[in-house]
Each structure stands twice: as C-alpha cells, then as structure tokens.
Design an enzyme around this catalytic site. Structure first.
Site, PDB file in Angstrom:
ATOM      1  N   LYS A  94     -47.636 -81.888  82.449  1.00  0.00           N
ATOM      2  CA  LYS A  94     -48.120 -83.119  81.839  1.00  0.00           C
ATOM      3  C   LYS A  94     -47.204 -83.582  80.947  1.00  0.00           C
ATOM      4  CE  LYS A  94     -52.692 -81.456  82.646  1.00  0.00           C
ATOM      5  NZ  LYS A  94     -54.057 -80.638  82.172  1.00  0.00           N
TER       6      LYS A  94
ATOM      7  N   GLN B  58     -56.062 -78.485  76.684  1.00  0.00           N
ATOM      8  CA  GLN B  58     -56.018 -77.746  77.897  1.00  0.00           C
ATOM      9  C   GLN B  58     -57.395 -76.639  78.072  1.00  0.00           C
ATOM     10  OE1 GLN B  58     -54.128 -78.749  80.404  1.00  0.00           O
ATOM     11  NE2 GLN B  58     -54.960 -76.989  81.756  1.00  0.00           N
TER      12      GLN B  58
ATOM     13  N   ASP C 297     -59.130 -87.213  79.506  1.00  0.00           N
ATOM     14  CA  ASP C 297     -59.806 -86.183  80.370  1.00  0.00           C
ATOM     15  C   ASP C 297     -60.958 -86.825  80.826  1.00  0.00           C
ATOM     16  OD1 ASP C 297     -58.020 -84.121  81.319  1.00  0.00           O
ATOM     17  OD2 ASP C 297     -58.395 -83.082  79.295  1.00  0.00           O
TER      18      ASP C 297
HETATM   19  N1  GUN Z   1     -58.105 -77.043  83.067  1.00  0.00           N
HETATM   20  C1  GUN Z   1     -58.183 -77.403  84.227  1.00  0.00           C
HETATM   21  N2  GUN Z   1     -58.251 -78.725  84.673  1.00  0.00           N
HETATM   22  C2  GUN Z   1     -58.071 -79.286  83.506  1.00  0.00           C
HETATM   23  C3  GUN Z   1     -58.042 -80.766  83.411  1.00  0.00           C
HETATM   24  O1  GUN Z   1     -58.050 -81.467  84.210  1.00  0.00           O
HETATM   25  N3  GUN Z   1     -57.895 -81.004  82.041  1.00  0.00           N
HETATM   26  C4  GUN Z   1     -57.753 -79.993  80.968  1.00  0.00           C
HETATM   27  N4  GUN Z   1     -57.677 -80.468  79.870  1.00  0.00           N
HETATM   28  N5  GUN Z   1     -58.091 -78.720  81.267  1.00  0.00           N
HETATM   29  C5  GUN Z   1     -57.943 -78.493  82.469  1.00  0.00           C
END
Ligand code: GUN
Length: 283
Positions: A53, A97, A120
């Site tokens: 990211k 995350q 998100d």
């Molecule tokens: N963990 C697994 N997929 C995601 C996601 O799309 N965003 C976040 N923040 N954590 C995750």
C-alpha cells in the site's frame, strides 16, 4: 477453450497511472492527498500488504504516513492515534490494517475513524451509504472486482451472481455492488446446504472464503466469469486462490489468476478512494 485471464496487475497499473495525473493536478491547486497506514503487531501477511500500500502511494506521487505499533498497544492508545489523525489536515485517508490483536475491539476502532477519511469504507456510515445506494467510498476489494468484471466486457444486469463468503470486507459489500448493477445475487456460506449446486448456477462467481482451492471446476458453469479473492500460502510456499485454477479455467470464459488478479486491484481502489477523500475534504 481456455478462459480469458483477467489481469488485475495490468489494469491496476493503468488505474494508478491515471491517478498519478490526477494527483499532479490536485497538487497544482495545493491539495496534497496523503494516506495514514496503521499496523499493530507483527503479522507477516499484514506487513506485506502494508508495504504494498505504501509503495502504491509512492507510485502515484502521494504521501503515506506509517504508524507501526507494538503488538501490546492498548485499544485506547490506538483510538487516541486515530482521533489525532482525524484532525490532521495532511491526512486524507486513514487505514487500519486488519486483523488487529485479539485484545482490541475492531468494531470500536473502525467506529473511531472519521467517515470522511474512511478509505476502506468499513465505518457503519459508509456501509449504510453503500446499502442505500449513495456511497462516497466503495469498499476496495469489491470495487476492484467490479472494475475487472467491467474490463471483461460482461454486463451484470439480469445475470445470476453467486458470492461465496459473507465477510464484512468482501462478501457482503460484493453482494451489494452486484445488486446495484442489477445482478440476481445469492450469497453462500459455511452453512449453505449444497454450495456446489448453487455455484453451478452462477454466470458470475465470486469466491472469498480463505480456503485453498475450495471451489473446483466441477462447480463452475461452462462460460462463467470466475473471480478468486483468496490468497493462500500452501506448506510448499506456493500461493493459491480459493478456486482450483487448473480445473476452473478449463470451464470458465474468464478467470482471475492468483497472484495478479484481485489483489493489485484492491490496492488501486484504495488509492482511488484516498484521492477522492482529499478532493472531497478540499470542498
Ligand atoms: N485486511 C484484509 N483486507 C483488508 C483491507 O481491505 N483493509 C484493511 N484495512 N485490512 C484488511
């Protein structure tokens, strides 16, 4: 006939190139998008995702701010940090995350994020806006899948869509997006009586269960579009999806590979949401 491979790596690169131009334009008007990325603990998979990211932010010329917190960080300290970032003008988007360590309540943490910075789209306000059909941000993985389906040239309207998995991150919002494009949507899960039978009806099959090669070609309708959200590492280190690629790709008309399918699209959509957040906040 072999299925067409839906190349998420390639499409995500194209989307990021477009976003870079947009970021360049925004910067000329003194709008500087920035993403805060919070990781708690040492989960190796989460570390890989967070690094990807941050790399994507750099690729599109956007700032990222990493907060790597100790495994033992309290829920209160994490929420305090989020409140600080909510007020920080340099931060357009906040990403925590997941999963978080067991002693932290994920729901409370998500609730602490300002909905206008919730890139998100996990906050109940954004989930609600998606449900009622007026979203600011689309959840990243389902949005990336919609882009891939569009790229494959298939019209969703009137099609039988089957989503396997009912998570808040993928299954449920995926069903909403397919419904918003007039698909007829069925959601399967661990208690579904006959998953194979339901999957065989699907013109569009999306699988997000986190079980290696759970769906075989024998559950795929000839000519279906198969979207594999899974990323599973086998004991021999090989990465496989939730779909058995070899058998499914002989039956499907189009299929996403693992890796290089849905994964890169999720990150491209996160970038898109963060740039949008910066634009909305500047208004
Ligand atoms: N963990 C697994 N997929 C995601 C996601 O799309 N965003 C976040 N923040 N954590 C995750």
């Amino acid at each position: 006939m072999e299925a067409k491979v839906l190349n998420g790596k390639e499409l995500s690169t194209k989307i990021k190139e477009e976003l870079k131009l947009e970021v360049d334009e925004l910067k000329k008007s003194n709008i500087n998008p920035g993403l805060a990325v919070i990781i708690v603990g040492n989960d190796p998979a989460s570390r890989v995702y967070v690094n990807s990211k941050k790399k994507a932010c750099a690729e599109i010329g956007m700032e990222s701010f990493e907060y790597a917190l100790d495994e033992n960080t309290s829920e209160e300290a994490l929420i305090d940090l989020i409140h600080k970032l909510n007020k920080d003008e340099k931060v357009s988007g906040i990403l925590v995350q997941l999963p978080l360590p067991k002693h932290i309540d994920e729901e409370k943490v998500i609730f602490a994020i300002d909905p206008s910075k919730d890139v998100d789209a996990f906050h109940p306000v954004n989930v609600g806006k998606l449900m009622t059909g007026n979203p600011d941000f689309l959840p990243c993985t389902p949005a990336g899948i919609m882009e891939l389906i569009k790229e494959s040239g298939i019209d969703i309207s009137g099609k039988e869509c089957v989503v396997v998995g009912r998570s808040n991150i993928v299954g449920k919002p995926m069903a909403m997006l397919l419904l918003s494009k007039n698909g007829t949507v069925t959601v399967c899960h661990s208690r579904t009586a006959d998953i194979e039978e339901v999957c065989k009806r699907a013109d569009i099959l999306v699988v997000a269960v986190g079980k290696p090669e759970f769906i075989k070609g024998s559950s795929v309708k000839p000519g279906a579009v198969v979207i594999d959200v899974g990323i599973n590492r086998l004991e021999n280190k090989k990465l496989v999806g939730d779909v058995e690629y070899e058998s499914a790709s002989c039956v499907a008309s189009a299929i996403t590979p693992v890796p290089g399918g849905v994964g890169p699209m999720t990150i491209a959509m996160l970038m898109k949401n963060t740039v949008k957040a910066a634009r909305l906040q500047a208004k």
